[in-house]
Design a protein around this motif. Sequence first.
Motif, PDB file in Angstrom:
ATOM      1  N   GLN A 103      26.698 -15.990  16.524  1.00  0.00           N
ATOM      2  CA  GLN A 103      25.786 -15.090  17.236  1.00  0.00           C
ATOM      3  C   GLN A 103      26.140 -13.647  16.861  1.00  0.00           C
ATOM      4  O   GLN A 103      27.316 -13.276  16.893  1.00  0.00           O
ATOM      5  CB  GLN A 103      25.999 -15.326  18.733  1.00  0.00           C
ATOM      6  CG  GLN A 103      25.047 -14.608  19.623  1.00  0.00           C
ATOM      7  CD  GLN A 103      25.429 -14.841  21.090  1.00  0.00           C
ATOM      8  OE1 GLN A 103      26.112 -15.812  21.436  1.00  0.00           O
ATOM      9  NE2 GLN A 103      25.016 -13.934  21.941  1.00  0.00           N
ATOM     10  N   LEU A 105      26.592 -10.140  17.844  1.00  0.00           N
ATOM     11  CA  LEU A 105      26.752  -9.447  19.136  1.00  0.00           C
ATOM     12  C   LEU A 105      26.252  -8.015  19.056  1.00  0.00           C
ATOM     13  O   LEU A 105      25.762  -7.472  20.047  1.00  0.00           O
ATOM     14  CB  LEU A 105      28.225  -9.438  19.571  1.00  0.00           C
ATOM     15  CG  LEU A 105      28.858 -10.796  19.832  1.00  0.00           C
ATOM     16  CD1 LEU A 105      30.313 -10.626  20.253  1.00  0.00           C
ATOM     17  CD2 LEU A 105      28.093 -11.564  20.906  1.00  0.00           C
ATOM     18  N   GLY A 106      26.381  -7.406  17.874  1.00  0.00           N
ATOM     19  CA  GLY A 106      25.900  -6.025  17.784  1.00  0.00           C
ATOM     20  C   GLY A 106      26.225  -5.396  16.448  1.00  0.00           C
ATOM     21  O   GLY A 106      27.114  -5.850  15.725  1.00  0.00           O
ATOM     22  N   GLU A 117      29.614  -7.137  14.836  1.00  0.00           N
ATOM     23  CA  GLU A 117      30.447  -8.109  15.539  1.00  0.00           C
ATOM     24  C   GLU A 117      29.689  -9.408  15.755  1.00  0.00           C
ATOM     25  O   GLU A 117      28.532  -9.402  16.167  1.00  0.00           O
ATOM     26  CB  GLU A 117      30.918  -7.534  16.872  1.00  0.00           C
ATOM     27  CG  GLU A 117      32.100  -8.302  17.400  1.00  0.00           C
ATOM     28  CD  GLU A 117      32.787  -7.596  18.560  1.00  0.00           C
ATOM     29  OE1 GLU A 117      34.008  -7.755  18.675  1.00  0.00           O
ATOM     30  OE2 GLU A 117      32.098  -6.921  19.349  1.00  0.00           O
ATOM     31  N   ALA A 119      30.151 -13.664  17.221  1.00  0.00           N
ATOM     32  CA  ALA A 119      30.956 -14.614  18.014  1.00  0.00           C
ATOM     33  C   ALA A 119      30.469 -16.023  17.712  1.00  0.00           C
ATOM     34  O   ALA A 119      29.319 -16.224  17.303  1.00  0.00           O
ATOM     35  CB  ALA A 119      30.807 -14.319  19.496  1.00  0.00           C
ATOM     36  N   GLU A 135      37.729 -18.099  22.683  1.00  0.00           N
ATOM     37  CA  GLU A 135      36.699 -17.112  22.337  1.00  0.00           C
ATOM     38  C   GLU A 135      37.002 -16.649  20.910  1.00  0.00           C
ATOM     39  O   GLU A 135      38.083 -16.137  20.630  1.00  0.00           O
ATOM     40  CB  GLU A 135      36.804 -15.948  23.324  1.00  0.00           C
ATOM     41  CG  GLU A 135      35.701 -14.956  23.203  1.00  0.00           C
ATOM     42  CD  GLU A 135      35.856 -13.836  24.235  1.00  0.00           C
ATOM     43  OE1 GLU A 135      36.803 -13.851  25.073  1.00  0.00           O
ATOM     44  OE2 GLU A 135      35.033 -12.923  24.191  1.00  0.00           O
ATOM     45  N   LYS A 137      35.821 -14.367  17.657  1.00  0.00           N
ATOM     46  CA  LYS A 137      34.968 -13.255  17.215  1.00  0.00           C
ATOM     47  C   LYS A 137      35.371 -12.802  15.822  1.00  0.00           C
ATOM     48  O   LYS A 137      36.556 -12.817  15.473  1.00  0.00           O
ATOM     49  CB  LYS A 137      35.133 -12.057  18.159  1.00  0.00           C
ATOM     50  CG  LYS A 137      34.455 -12.262  19.487  1.00  0.00           C
ATOM     51  CD  LYS A 137      34.513 -10.993  20.309  1.00  0.00           C
ATOM     52  CE  LYS A 137      33.765 -11.191  21.623  1.00  0.00           C
ATOM     53  NZ  LYS A 137      34.047 -10.103  22.560  1.00  0.00           N
ATOM     54  N   ARG A 139      34.929  -9.371  13.540  1.00  0.00           N
ATOM     55  CA  ARG A 139      34.466  -7.990  13.496  1.00  0.00           C
ATOM     56  C   ARG A 139      34.511  -7.538  12.036  1.00  0.00           C
ATOM     57  O   ARG A 139      35.526  -7.720  11.348  1.00  0.00           O
ATOM     58  CB  ARG A 139      35.404  -7.160  14.360  1.00  0.00           C
ATOM     59  CG  ARG A 139      35.066  -5.721  14.489  1.00  0.00           C
ATOM     60  CD  ARG A 139      36.161  -5.142  15.415  1.00  0.00           C
ATOM     61  NE  ARG A 139      36.427  -3.777  15.112  1.00  0.00           N
ATOM     62  CZ  ARG A 139      35.854  -2.753  15.726  1.00  0.00           C
ATOM     63  NH1 ARG A 139      34.977  -2.969  16.678  1.00  0.00           N
ATOM     64  NH2 ARG A 139      36.156  -1.518  15.400  1.00  0.00           N
TER      65      ARG A 139
END
Length: 298
Positions: A103, A105-106, A117, A119, A135, A137, A139
């Motif tokens: 996904q 994120l931004g 970023e 996830a 979790e 992530k 980046r």
Amino acid sequence: MASFKVETEQHGELNCWRISSDHAELLIAQQGAQILSYQRVGEPPLLWLSDQAIFRQGKSVRAGVPVCWPWFGNLQRNPQAVQAMYHAEQAPAHGLARTRDWQLLGIEEAGSELRIEFALPEAQGELPGWPHDVELKLRVVLGDALELSLTSHNHGNAPVTISQALHSYFAVSDVRQARVEGVEGLSYIETLADWEQRQQEGALGFAGETDRIYLDTPPTLSIVDPHWNRRITLASSGSRSAVIWNPWTERAKELADMADDGWQRMLCIETANVWDDVVELRPGASSVLKVIIGSEVI
Ligand code: TA6
């Protein structure tokens, strides 16, 4: 101050983003949050994208930086603590993260950098056969260099042990002329000779199939490419091991997504946590595996 353009693109079955600025271009797939290519303006590509790459769901693209997680390579070759985390029959090579959609994120512009970023929400209890709550992530920071940070945070109430790698494919003019510096004197596992432990003498040159796990690696490794007058630098943290791979002639012929001579133009240095360098995440603990990829004229 750099200004960035972000466009969506479809490559075969995969959704991708092409990000460009005055000084670099990056292509990222949603599947695996996989960097597919990275090129700085005025330079040959830094990351290699196979010209026979297959862009299909459920298949990792032979390019860029596949994320290997929560295990690296063949699960059976991992320490028992990593194997014990998985409870299904078939264990795909290099784990579960590289073939699933992540996904976004931004995407945020901050001065001369672009920060992206991703996830993998399924890692929090929904990966088949891997019932843990981590979790995960990735980046990505595109600035003067390309920075990748893979963060795992254990939200469960039992320890979780993982192996992992940022399986980076670098572009070189001709691997037979290139060498890797920073490995001099290190111990390595020669996976092509019964996983025997050996010692590296001098820098690493390439004269045949290579698939080695280097141990106790220093924070900086580099690829010297005399023909392209370039040194590619990898500055890592959160890692004490690196895998160096080139399939050479026969293995390349067996790979459907690599030209028979594709091995000449690539080499993988994978910033990793493998062998005796796996990561144990206690409940509430995080780990960050990071690499900054840059280049210098030589
Ligand atoms: O990183 C080295 C390696 O594990 C090799 O043994 C080779 O199999 C390579 O990765 C690529 O694996 P893949 O599953 O992407 O074909």
